[in-house]
Write a protein that holds these residues in place. Structure first.
Motif, PDB file in Angstrom:
ATOM      1  N   ALA A   1       3.987   8.892   8.793  1.00  0.00           N
ATOM      2  CA  ALA A   1       4.167   8.453   9.522  1.00  0.00           C
ATOM      3  C   ALA A   1       3.838   9.432  11.058  1.00  0.00           C
ATOM      4  CB  ALA A   1       4.443   7.744  10.406  1.00  0.00           C
ATOM      5  N   ARG A   2       4.805  10.491  10.540  1.00  0.00           N
ATOM      6  CA  ARG A   2       4.986  11.881  10.680  1.00  0.00           C
ATOM      7  C   ARG A   2       3.978  12.653  11.354  1.00  0.00           C
ATOM      8  NH1 ARG A   2       9.152  13.152   7.749  1.00  0.00           N
ATOM      9  NH2 ARG A   2       8.518  14.967   7.065  1.00  0.00           N
ATOM     10  N   ARG A   3       2.755  12.423  10.696  1.00  0.00           N
ATOM     11  CA  ARG A   3       1.847  13.584  10.888  1.00  0.00           C
ATOM     12  C   ARG A   3       0.891  12.716  12.129  1.00  0.00           C
ATOM     13  NH1 ARG A   3       2.040  14.970   5.008  1.00  0.00           N
ATOM     14  NH2 ARG A   3       0.246  13.701   4.770  1.00  0.00           N
ATOM     15  N   SER A   4       0.711  11.430  11.136  1.00  0.00           N
ATOM     16  CA  SER A   4      -0.787  10.695  11.724  1.00  0.00           C
ATOM     17  C   SER A   4      -0.046  10.089  12.585  1.00  0.00           C
ATOM     18  CB  SER A   4      -0.791  10.153  10.767  1.00  0.00           C
ATOM     19  OG  SER A   4      -1.933  10.847   9.460  1.00  0.00           O
ATOM     20  N   GLY A   5       1.495   9.541  13.075  1.00  0.00           N
ATOM     21  CA  GLY A   5       1.591   8.389  13.999  1.00  0.00           C
ATOM     22  C   GLY A   5       1.942   6.777  13.393  1.00  0.00           C
ATOM     23  N   PRO A   6       1.589   5.728  13.841  1.00  0.00           N
ATOM     24  CA  PRO A   6       1.796   4.756  13.536  1.00  0.00           C
ATOM     25  C   PRO A   6       0.537   4.677  12.226  1.00  0.00           C
ATOM     26  CG  PRO A   6       2.173   4.778  15.846  1.00  0.00           C
ATOM     27  CD  PRO A   6       2.360   6.000  15.336  1.00  0.00           C
ATOM     28  N   LEU A   7       0.599   3.327  11.644  1.00  0.00           N
ATOM     29  CA  LEU A   7      -0.848   3.846  10.301  1.00  0.00           C
ATOM     30  C   LEU A   7      -0.845   2.578  10.852  1.00  0.00           C
ATOM     31  CD1 LEU A   7       1.115   5.595   7.705  1.00  0.00           C
ATOM     32  CD2 LEU A   7      -1.397   6.570   8.643  1.00  0.00           C
ATOM     33  N   GLY A   8      -2.478   1.896  10.863  1.00  0.00           N
ATOM     34  CA  GLY A   8      -3.280   0.831  10.191  1.00  0.00           C
ATOM     35  C   GLY A   8      -2.737   0.611   8.549  1.00  0.00           C
ATOM     36  N   MET A   9      -2.338  -0.550   7.647  1.00  0.00           N
ATOM     37  CA  MET A   9      -1.900  -0.581   7.158  1.00  0.00           C
ATOM     38  C   MET A   9      -2.741  -1.622   6.327  1.00  0.00           C
ATOM     39  SD  MET A   9      -0.193  -0.979   4.387  1.00  0.00           S
ATOM     40  CE  MET A   9       1.143   0.308   5.384  1.00  0.00           C
ATOM     41  N   VAL A  10      -3.656  -1.680   4.696  1.00  0.00           N
ATOM     42  CA  VAL A  10      -4.081  -2.709   4.317  1.00  0.00           C
ATOM     43  C   VAL A  10      -2.873  -3.133   2.936  1.00  0.00           C
ATOM     44  CG1 VAL A  10      -5.662  -3.272   3.171  1.00  0.00           C
ATOM     45  CG2 VAL A  10      -6.052  -2.069   4.973  1.00  0.00           C
ATOM     46  N   HIS A  11      -1.680  -4.451   3.209  1.00  0.00           N
ATOM     47  CA  HIS A  11      -1.434  -4.818   2.430  1.00  0.00           C
ATOM     48  C   HIS A  11      -1.365  -5.540   1.471  1.00  0.00           C
ATOM     49  CE1 HIS A  11       2.847  -7.120   2.109  1.00  0.00           C
ATOM     50  NE2 HIS A  11       2.440  -5.943   0.972  1.00  0.00           N
ATOM     51  N   PHE A  12      -1.832  -5.426   0.324  1.00  0.00           N
ATOM     52  CA  PHE A  12      -1.776  -6.626  -1.244  1.00  0.00           C
ATOM     53  C   PHE A  12      -1.119  -7.374  -1.758  1.00  0.00           C
ATOM     54  CE2 PHE A  12      -5.983  -4.189  -0.678  1.00  0.00           C
ATOM     55  CZ  PHE A  12      -7.527  -6.062  -1.113  1.00  0.00           C
ATOM     56  N   ASP A  13       0.118  -7.932  -1.571  1.00  0.00           N
ATOM     57  CA  ASP A  13       0.791  -8.714  -2.220  1.00  0.00           C
ATOM     58  C   ASP A  13       0.791 -10.303  -2.410  1.00  0.00           C
ATOM     59  OD1 ASP A  13       3.631  -8.552  -2.742  1.00  0.00           O
ATOM     60  OD2 ASP A  13       3.589  -6.765  -1.789  1.00  0.00           O
ATOM     61  N   ALA A  14       1.772 -10.851  -2.934  1.00  0.00           N
ATOM     62  CA  ALA A  14       2.001 -11.962  -3.192  1.00  0.00           C
ATOM     63  C   ALA A  14       3.513 -12.281  -2.318  1.00  0.00           C
ATOM     64  CB  ALA A  14       2.561 -12.545  -4.558  1.00  0.00           C
ATOM     65  N   HIS A  15       3.596 -11.107  -1.594  1.00  0.00           N
ATOM     66  CA  HIS A  15       5.126 -11.549  -0.641  1.00  0.00           C
ATOM     67  C   HIS A  15       4.844 -10.699   0.491  1.00  0.00           C
ATOM     68  CE1 HIS A  15       6.115 -11.521  -4.750  1.00  0.00           C
ATOM     69  NE2 HIS A  15       6.852 -12.454  -4.618  1.00  0.00           N
ATOM     70  N   VAL A  16       4.955 -11.574   1.579  1.00  0.00           N
ATOM     71  CA  VAL A  16       4.935 -10.937   3.120  1.00  0.00           C
ATOM     72  C   VAL A  16       5.373  -9.348   3.991  1.00  0.00           C
ATOM     73  CG1 VAL A  16       4.319 -12.896   4.304  1.00  0.00           C
ATOM     74  CG2 VAL A  16       6.811 -12.362   4.193  1.00  0.00           C
ATOM     75  N   ASP A  17       6.840  -9.365   2.327  1.00  0.00           N
ATOM     76  CA  ASP A  17       7.572  -8.163   2.208  1.00  0.00           C
ATOM     77  C   ASP A  17       8.648  -8.005   4.064  1.00  0.00           C
ATOM     78  OD1 ASP A  17       7.872  -7.974  -0.423  1.00  0.00           O
ATOM     79  OD2 ASP A  17       6.834  -6.169  -0.243  1.00  0.00           O
TER      80      ASP A  17
ATOM     81  N   PRO B   1      -6.255   5.239  11.468  1.00  0.00           N
ATOM     82  CA  PRO B   1      -5.619   6.360  10.615  1.00  0.00           C
ATOM     83  C   PRO B   1      -4.843   5.218   9.680  1.00  0.00           C
ATOM     84  CG  PRO B   1      -5.442   7.850  11.938  1.00  0.00           C
ATOM     85  CD  PRO B   1      -5.934   6.633  12.890  1.00  0.00           C
ATOM     86  N   VAL B   2      -5.091   4.785   8.201  1.00  0.00           N
ATOM     87  CA  VAL B   2      -4.963   3.575   7.573  1.00  0.00           C
ATOM     88  C   VAL B   2      -3.891   3.862   5.858  1.00  0.00           C
ATOM     89  CG1 VAL B   2      -6.970   2.619   6.990  1.00  0.00           C
ATOM     90  CG2 VAL B   2      -5.817   1.150   7.085  1.00  0.00           C
ATOM     91  N   TYR B   3      -3.515   3.325   5.950  1.00  0.00           N
ATOM     92  CA  TYR B   3      -2.635   3.467   4.069  1.00  0.00           C
ATOM     93  C   TYR B   3      -2.816   2.141   3.532  1.00  0.00           C
ATOM     94  CZ  TYR B   3       1.314   4.443   1.519  1.00  0.00           C
ATOM     95  OH  TYR B   3       1.280   5.015   0.158  1.00  0.00           O
ATOM     96  N   LEU B   4      -2.915   1.960   2.482  1.00  0.00           N
ATOM     97  CA  LEU B   4      -3.062   0.517   1.389  1.00  0.00           C
ATOM     98  C   LEU B   4      -1.660   1.244   0.753  1.00  0.00           C
ATOM     99  CD1 LEU B   4      -4.760  -1.176   0.008  1.00  0.00           C
ATOM    100  CD2 LEU B   4      -5.590   0.506  -1.664  1.00  0.00           C
ATOM    101  N   SER B   5      -1.417   0.204   0.525  1.00  0.00           N
ATOM    102  CA  SER B   5      -0.270  -0.435  -0.515  1.00  0.00           C
ATOM    103  C   SER B   5      -0.544  -1.627  -1.234  1.00  0.00           C
ATOM    104  CB  SER B   5       1.010  -0.648   0.401  1.00  0.00           C
ATOM    105  OG  SER B   5       2.282  -0.649  -0.461  1.00  0.00           O
ATOM    106  N   PHE B   6      -0.904  -2.094  -2.596  1.00  0.00           N
ATOM    107  CA  PHE B   6      -1.290  -2.436  -3.525  1.00  0.00           C
ATOM    108  C   PHE B   6       0.505  -2.689  -4.074  1.00  0.00           C
ATOM    109  CE2 PHE B   6      -3.342  -4.348  -6.621  1.00  0.00           C
ATOM    110  CZ  PHE B   6      -4.366  -5.458  -5.809  1.00  0.00           C
ATOM    111  N   ASP B   7       0.753  -4.246  -4.653  1.00  0.00           N
ATOM    112  CA  ASP B   7       1.423  -4.247  -5.268  1.00  0.00           C
ATOM    113  C   ASP B   7       0.603  -5.360  -6.455  1.00  0.00           C
ATOM    114  OD1 ASP B   7       3.949  -6.965  -6.380  1.00  0.00           O
ATOM    115  OD2 ASP B   7       4.722  -6.066  -4.321  1.00  0.00           O
TER     116      ASP B   7
END
Length: 293
Positions: free
Chosen positions: A120-136, A216-222
């Motif tokens: 985020a320091r480079r891109s600013g606030p990111l979009g997020m695609v988050h796969f998970d069983a939990h909202v976290d 810009p988007v990040y993928l986080s896959f639990d």
């Protein structure tokens, strides 16, 4: 030189202290002291690298791309501060900041906070695609301010992600109603595992594209997004999850997104059977890299 395998038999850097020379870098983050149930995800990077040997036979038939032609290297494992969550996150952030496009293999989900801080320091606030069983999005993890259950609460409140451009897929665990409603109130789109089963991968992929848009988007896959019948090797399994074919079908339809990085987390091989969880995680990375050009 270490005999530790690299992801998909990639070229290897001799250590993360060297300047990266690849467009895309794979790093292990063997951290699991932020877990709230079963530990063991520190062994995830090694297991996922081992399983990835199955993914070297040719192109991805979804788009006829071979991720290994991208300019891709395995940079080894990040250094950590033994037993110290804040210090470890600071080290992870410092190391992650040096790579233009990082694919991180965890480790528990706490590591995502450090990875997002760096990006985020480079891109600013990111979009997020988050796969998970939990909202976290719990405000803490059993009284601790940092942990794998609070990572996206911190990411939202620190302004690392734009919650109006964030979608969570596969959610199904028990959760306090106040936590769930707080998450929705921030603008996050929550897609339950049941909704995925009922509507299908194409509808979910369309929803992802509409939610994230062109930012810009990040993928986080639990890995616990996947049903424990198909991915048992994780610390907090929840029944009723996604099937691996659904995961791959959704991912292969996300090629229009402006991905800036990703992680796959919570693989705990001590609870795995015949490497099926590690292979699922490696395949998620392979599919993600197949989307890049």
């Amino acid at each position: 030189m270490s005999l530790t395998p690299t992801f998909a038999i990639l070229p290897r850097f001799l250590g993360v202290t060297f300047e990266p020379a690849a467009r895309f870098s794979v790093a292990g983050v063997p951290f699991d002291i932020g877990t709230t149930n079963r530990a063991g995800a520190r062994a995830g990077p090694l297991a996922v690298r081992h399983a990835s040997r199955m993914l070297v036979d040719g192109d991805n038939p979804a788009n006829w791309r071979d991720p290994r032609t991208l300019g891709l290297a395995d940079v080894g494992d990040f250094a950590l501060a033994l037993g110290d969550i804040p210090a470890s996150l600071a080290l992870i952030e410092q190391q992650a900041a040096r790579f233009p496009h990082l694919v991180a293999i965890g480790g528990d989900h706490t590591i995502t906070l450090a990875l997002l801080r760096a990006l985020a320091r480079r891109s600013g606030p990111l979009g997020m695609v988050h796969f998970d069983a939990h909202v976290d999005t719990w405000p803490d993890s059993f009284g601790q301010p940092l942990g794998h259950g609070s990572v996206f609460y911190r990411a939202i409140t620190e302004g690392l992600v734009d919650p109006r451009r964030m979608i969570q897929i596969g959610i199904r665990s028990p959760v306090a109603r106040a936590v769930y409603e707080w998450t929705l109130a921030q603008g996050v789109r929550i897609v339950s595992a049941e909704e995925v089963h009922m509507t299908g991968p194409q509808a979910v992929a369309d929803l992802v594209l509409a939610t994230v848009g062109t930012v810009p988007v990040y993928l986080s896959f639990d890995i616990d997004a996947i049903d424990p019948g198909q991915a048992p090797g994780t610390g907090t399994p929840e029944v009723g999850g996604l099937f691996t074919w659904q995961v791959m079908a959704i991912l292969k339809r996300l090629g229009g997104l402006d991905f800036k990085g990703m992680d796959v987390v919570e693989v705990a091989p001590a609870y795995d059977i015949a490497e099926i969880t590690a292979l699922a995680a490696a395949s998620v990375v392979w599919q993600y890299l197949s989307l890049q050009s």
